[in-house]
Design an enzyme around this catalytic site. Structure first.
Site, PDB file in Angstrom:
ATOM      1  CE1 TYR A 103       0.670  -0.632   4.554  1.00  0.00           C
ATOM      2  CE2 TYR A 103       0.435   1.730   4.282  1.00  0.00           C
ATOM      3  CZ  TYR A 103       0.847   0.651   5.038  1.00  0.00           C
ATOM      4  OH  TYR A 103       1.429   0.853   6.259  1.00  0.00           O
ATOM      5  CB  CYS A 104       1.880   3.833  -1.672  1.00  0.00           C
ATOM      6  SG  CYS A 104       1.020   3.851  -3.251  1.00  0.00           S
ATOM      7  CB  THR A 105      -0.039   8.409  -0.622  1.00  0.00           C
ATOM      8  OG1 THR A 105       1.163   8.402   0.120  1.00  0.00           O
ATOM      9  CG2 THR A 105      -0.930   9.562  -0.191  1.00  0.00           C
TER      10      THR A 105
END
Ligand code: ZN
Ligand code: ZN
Length: 344
Positions: free
Chosen positions: A199-201
């Site tokens: 996951y990331c922003t």
């Protein structure tokens, strides 16, 4: 350089004032797409002209491999903006994420041409953008977390995960994006067949990272569709349990969107519980760090006594001192585990 900094500062204040005086609402939104753009400069110029006319603000990167946009669109122009996007071949039907409204985000428009959309610095033959990880919806992501074999990896920088992250996520110990992918590959060694959840922003970093991991033999790579921004939305809209705790760091003036009430970090100066990033008010510093209200008051929003004293000098004297190379301070985002670099 001093002159330019001063000009920018005045300009910034004026721009912020005119933003505050606007008699209409804005929508903060983001989107990205990996798509071949043959002439990024032309593409940029065209987009700038169109968006400037619609009074859109934001920070946008265009590259031969695609586009990454964080923007603030006047609500009254939203429909026109979408219609325009759909007329651009490369951006047709692009998925747009709206932020949880939390204060003004941008006050001007910059569109820059870049070599890469995400600066991983990995050779082109180490990933294939046609083979990226499975996109999981927020609901599917929550479900996948339940599998005891699952490994969750945070694909962001330390200062981002410091204030908010998924429970049990691995936080790679790296200083820059350039070290990130080899490090993650190392962490995941032996787990080539286990479910990997990235996951990331907003999703863009996972897109390329998942392609890299797949190319390196990982069989079950998954990514959070739309990133934490979308997840935060879905938690609210669908009443999901938030497995993400704390705040989502965002790269605009808000510096973070609260997802849950948990406070995961502490003030870098006094260690009291706090998750608010700020940048040092000393124009020669601007270091990004976490600071509680009390420390902010004591240091007038600066990171240190040195910066506070410097910032309180007359502007002309500051400019003179800044020419002295012995007083140069780091202007880059710092690794927040290290104390801010002070003026020597
Ligand atoms: Zn403090
Ligand atoms: Zn400072």
């Amino acid at each position: 350089m001093g002159k330019k900094a001063l000009y920018n500062k005045v300009n910034k204040v004026e721009l912020k004032e005119s933003l505050a005086a606007e008699p209409f609402d804005r929508i903060t939104a983001s989107f990205y797409r990996y798509v071949k753009i043959d002439e990024p400069e032309l593409f940029r110029d065209d987009l700038y002209q169109k968006w400037d006319m619609l009074n859109i603000f934001g920070r946008v990167y265009v590259s031969k491999e695609g586009i990454n946009s964080q923007i603030s669109v006047p609500e009254k122009h939203w429909k026109k903006f979408i219609a325009q996007l759909n007329k651009i071949e490369e951006l047709k039907n692009i998925h747009i994420k709206q932020a949880l409204q939390d204060g003004p985000s941008f006050y001007k428009l910059t569109i820059k041409v870049r070599e890469e959309l995400v600066a991983y610095g990995i050779p082109e033959d180490t990933y294939d953008m046609n083979e990226t990880g499975n996109h999981l919806s927020s609901k599917e992501y929550n479900k996948a977390i339940e599998d005891p074999n699952t490994v969750i990896v945070d694909m962001r920088n330390y200062y981002e995960s410091e204030i908010g992250r998924f429970e049990d996520a691995l936080i790679p110990d790296v200083e820059t994006s350039k070290e990130l992918l080899p490090e993650v590959k190392g962490i995941l060694k032996g787990k080539e067949n286990d479910p990997v959840l990235l996951y990331c922003t907003g999703g863009i970093r996972c897109e390329k990272a998942s392609a890299y991991l797949i190319k390196h033999g990982f069989q079950n790579v998954n990514q959070l569709q739309g990133g934490i921004i979308q997840y935060a939305h879905d938690v609210k809209a669908q009443g999901l349990e938030s497995r993400f705790k704390g705040k989502n760091f965002v790269f605009d003036d808000r510096l973070g969107e609260r997802v849950t009430d948990d406070i995961l970090s502490s003030c870098h100066l006094c260690n009291s519980s706090c998750d608010r990033h700020t940048d040092c008010k000393n124009d020669a510093c601007h270091i990004l760090f976490i600071q509680c209200d009390q420390c902010s008051e004591e240091l007038s929003g600066c990171c240190s006594i040195e910066c506070r004293d410097f910032a309180s000098l007359p502007i002309l004297e500051q400019k003179q001192l800044r020419k002295d190379p012995a007083r140069v301070v780091s202007k880059t985002f710092f690794d927040s585990r290290i104390k801010p670099k002070l003026i020597q």
